[in-house]
Design an enzyme around this catalytic site. Structure first.
Site, PDB file in Angstrom:
ATOM      1  N   LYS A  90      98.767  95.429 109.728  1.00  0.00           N
ATOM      2  CA  LYS A  90      99.183  95.521 110.940  1.00  0.00           C
ATOM      3  C   LYS A  90      98.152  94.936 111.740  1.00  0.00           C
ATOM      4  O   LYS A  90      98.141  93.666 111.918  1.00  0.00           O
ATOM      5  CB  LYS A  90      99.294  97.265 111.067  1.00  0.00           C
ATOM      6  CG  LYS A  90     100.042  97.910 110.136  1.00  0.00           C
ATOM      7  CD  LYS A  90     101.515  97.249 110.137  1.00  0.00           C
ATOM      8  CE  LYS A  90     102.382  97.903 109.315  1.00  0.00           C
ATOM      9  NZ  LYS A  90     102.372  98.211 107.691  1.00  0.00           N
TER      10      LYS A  90
ATOM     11  N   ASP B 299      94.181 107.674 108.071  1.00  0.00           N
ATOM     12  CA  ASP B 299      94.745 106.666 107.954  1.00  0.00           C
ATOM     13  C   ASP B 299      94.656 106.020 109.721  1.00  0.00           C
ATOM     14  O   ASP B 299      95.257 106.585 110.634  1.00  0.00           O
ATOM     15  CB  ASP B 299      96.238 106.748 107.765  1.00  0.00           C
ATOM     16  CG  ASP B 299      97.102 105.383 107.752  1.00  0.00           C
ATOM     17  OD1 ASP B 299      96.601 104.517 108.532  1.00  0.00           O
ATOM     18  OD2 ASP B 299      97.964 105.243 107.211  1.00  0.00           O
TER      19      ASP B 299
ATOM     20  N   TYR C  40     103.329 108.689 108.041  1.00  0.00           N
ATOM     21  CA  TYR C  40     104.193 107.320 107.671  1.00  0.00           C
ATOM     22  C   TYR C  40     105.010 107.664 106.664  1.00  0.00           C
ATOM     23  O   TYR C  40     104.550 108.431 105.404  1.00  0.00           O
ATOM     24  CB  TYR C  40     102.996 106.288 107.262  1.00  0.00           C
ATOM     25  CG  TYR C  40     103.667 105.357 106.654  1.00  0.00           C
ATOM     26  CD1 TYR C  40     104.709 104.419 107.417  1.00  0.00           C
ATOM     27  CD2 TYR C  40     103.284 104.843 105.513  1.00  0.00           C
ATOM     28  CE1 TYR C  40     105.431 103.364 106.544  1.00  0.00           C
ATOM     29  CE2 TYR C  40     104.112 103.710 104.743  1.00  0.00           C
ATOM     30  CZ  TYR C  40     105.031 102.960 105.590  1.00  0.00           C
ATOM     31  OH  TYR C  40     105.636 101.914 104.716  1.00  0.00           O
TER      32      TYR C  40
HETATM   33  C1  LIG Z   1     100.353 104.160 109.546  1.00  0.00           C
HETATM   34  C2  LIG Z   1     100.764 103.299 108.158  1.00  0.00           C
HETATM   35  N1  LIG Z   1      99.914 103.511 107.002  1.00  0.00           N
HETATM   36  C3  LIG Z   1     100.070 102.844 105.988  1.00  0.00           C
HETATM   37  C4  LIG Z   1     101.176 101.964 105.887  1.00  0.00           C
HETATM   38  C5  LIG Z   1     101.398 101.047 104.595  1.00  0.00           C
HETATM   39  O1  LIG Z   1     100.936 100.088 104.539  1.00  0.00           O
HETATM   40  P1  LIG Z   1     101.571  98.744 103.741  1.00  0.00           P
HETATM   41  O2  LIG Z   1     102.658  98.195 104.264  1.00  0.00           O
HETATM   42  O3  LIG Z   1     100.509  97.535 103.933  1.00  0.00           O
HETATM   43  O4  LIG Z   1     101.397  99.172 102.404  1.00  0.00           O
HETATM   44  C6  LIG Z   1     102.065 101.624 106.979  1.00  0.00           C
HETATM   45  C7  LIG Z   1     103.063 100.696 106.778  1.00  0.00           C
HETATM   46  O5  LIG Z   1     103.921 100.440 107.907  1.00  0.00           O
HETATM   47  C8  LIG Z   1     101.661 102.384 108.063  1.00  0.00           C
HETATM   48  O6  LIG Z   1     102.491 102.225 109.230  1.00  0.00           O
END
Ligand SMILES: Cc1ncc(COP(=O)(O)O)c(C=O)c1O
Length: 400
Positions: A207, A182, A110
């Site tokens: 999400k 993740d 990401y």
């Molecule tokens: C796979 C993944 N990990 C972490 C994050 C970060 O999360 P947050 O936007 O809640 O900080 C995202 C955000 O799009 C994501 O898609």
């Protein structure tokens, strides 16, 4: 699931039951079913240090405690910590590292993860190697004496590449490193990385777990009590904790995670198959398709293939932009995992920061489109995509 909360040590119950009940007992005084929103910053002490489990809400808040217990149960974890965002949870894993440590990670993690690695923690003298995580040999070759962490995502964004979690975790452990995953894209309904050997699972609760595009949050889950203590120290010391309203919203979301995920997966499968037959579509990236290079590993380590997919049009960047701008039900927006369908074009949007040559080399073409398939009626979703593609491209397909 009644009042003997310790006896329902959760593994007795299936995830559909735990998502609704784990960590949530009816209020003993009022009988209220739902976890209250404890809008409260500090707590009465009977004598200095003599309190009823809570002193100050950054350190602990009862609504957050219920959320943490619920999330831990879903991931088959002994311990859970909730954070103010997915990035805050990723940051907390990095807090475990020391100057000079090295991290092995994916070349398609990401973007925000790539950013915190390279633009924040490289300045603190941590080093990062970005490798193709679908190749266990490449992962192994990247390890050094200083490697303290293997950080991975599976499925990845936006090409839905699949990483062999068991194989990757084994490499990390042979090298005395931690393995953190993740699990945002898969969710614990489809994949439980701790059972596959990972040490820490990270989530963006923003999400699928929240599920309604109305809250930002993060979480870390582990089975290692010592690790949890250290994560808890940084959770409190750094202070990126969720407020009780946010914790409540995520708790409300996790209750329907299993039914939502079933529909996300079902809709995504139907759309992926439809796209695969579409004359204007060059390639579909969905691990549920047998043509996907990670299909077999996904079938082994996931219970279903998720609600995210990408596809490449036989079209220019501008034509693909017209497709994503033309949809009516699919909203043109970044993010994912809500009940509503979203569509985006990585080249000018989520992956715009990557130079074009580098982006193309990583397999992210100009006409790549990423879709977060929602839980609307799948026929409406297909009709929407079909019309958007037809009206944007010179050679209408006419297929429905
Ligand atoms: C796979 C993944 N990990 C972490 C994050 C970060 O999360 P947050 O936007 O809640 O900080 C995202 C955000 O799009 C994501 O898609």
């Amino acid at each position: 699931m009644d009042d003997d909360s310790d006896s329902r040590s959760d593994d007795e119950f299936r995830i559909e039951t735990r998502s609704i009940h784990a960590g949530q007992d009816p209020n003993p005084e009022t009988g209220a079913l739902m976890t209250p929103i404890h809008a409260n910053s500090t707590y009465e002490q009977d004598a200095p240090g003599d309190h009823r489990g809570y002193e100050y809400s950054r350190t602990g808040n009862p609504t957050r405690t219920d959320l943490e217990a619920n999330l831990a149960s879903l991931e088959n974890a002994d311990y859970g910590r909730a954070f103010a965002s997915g990035m805050a949870s990723i940051n907390t894993v990095l807090n475990l590292l020391e100057t000079g440590d090295h991290v092995v990670t994916g070349n398609d993690v990401y973007g925000g993860t790539h950013r915190i690695f390279t633009q924040v923690y490289e300045d603190y003298d941590l080093e990062f190697s970005f490798v193709d995580m679908t190749d266990l040999d490449e992962i192994e070759a990247a390890f050094r004496d200083e490697t303290a962490l293997l950080w991975l995502e599976t499925p990845t964004n936006p090409l839905m590449s699949i990483v062999d979690v068991e194989g990757a975790a084994a490499i990390a452990h042979e090298n005395d490193a931690l393995c953190a995953i993740d699990n945002t894209f898969a969710t614990p309904y489809l994949q439980r990385p701790l059972d596959l050997g990972a040490d820490i699972v990270s989530h963006s609760l923003t999400k699928y777990l929240g599920g309604h595009s109305d809250v930002v949050g993060g979480a870390l889950l582990t089975n290692d009590g010592e690790l949890d203590e250290r994560l808890g120290f940084y959770q409190n010391a750094v202070g990126a904790t969720p407020g009780p309203f946010d914790a409540f919203l995520v708790l409300r979301g996790t209750k329907t995670l299993p039914v939502r995920m079933e529909r996300h997966c079902e809709n995504a499968r139907v759309i992926a198959e439809w796209l695969a037959d579409h004359p204007d579509v060059d390639r579909v990236y969905y691990p549920g398709l047998e043509s996907h290079p990670g299909h077999e590993i996904a079938a082994e380590q996931m219970d279903d293939f998720g609600g995210m997919l990408s596809f490449e049009l036989d079209a220019s960047l501008e034509e693909a932009s017209a497709v994503v701008s033309n949809t009516e039900i699919f909203t043109l927006a970044e993010s994912l995992g809500g009940v509503e369908s979203l569509i985006e074009q990585p080249a000018p949007m989520t992956h715009a920061a990557i130079p074009r040559e580098e982006r193309l080399e990583a397999g992210l073409s100009d006409s790549l489109i990423r879709v977060s398939v929602g839980i609307e009626h799948v026929d409406d979703l297909i009709a929407d995509l079909d019309e958007a593609i037809d009206s944007a491209l010179a050679s209408p397909s006419g297929s429905t």
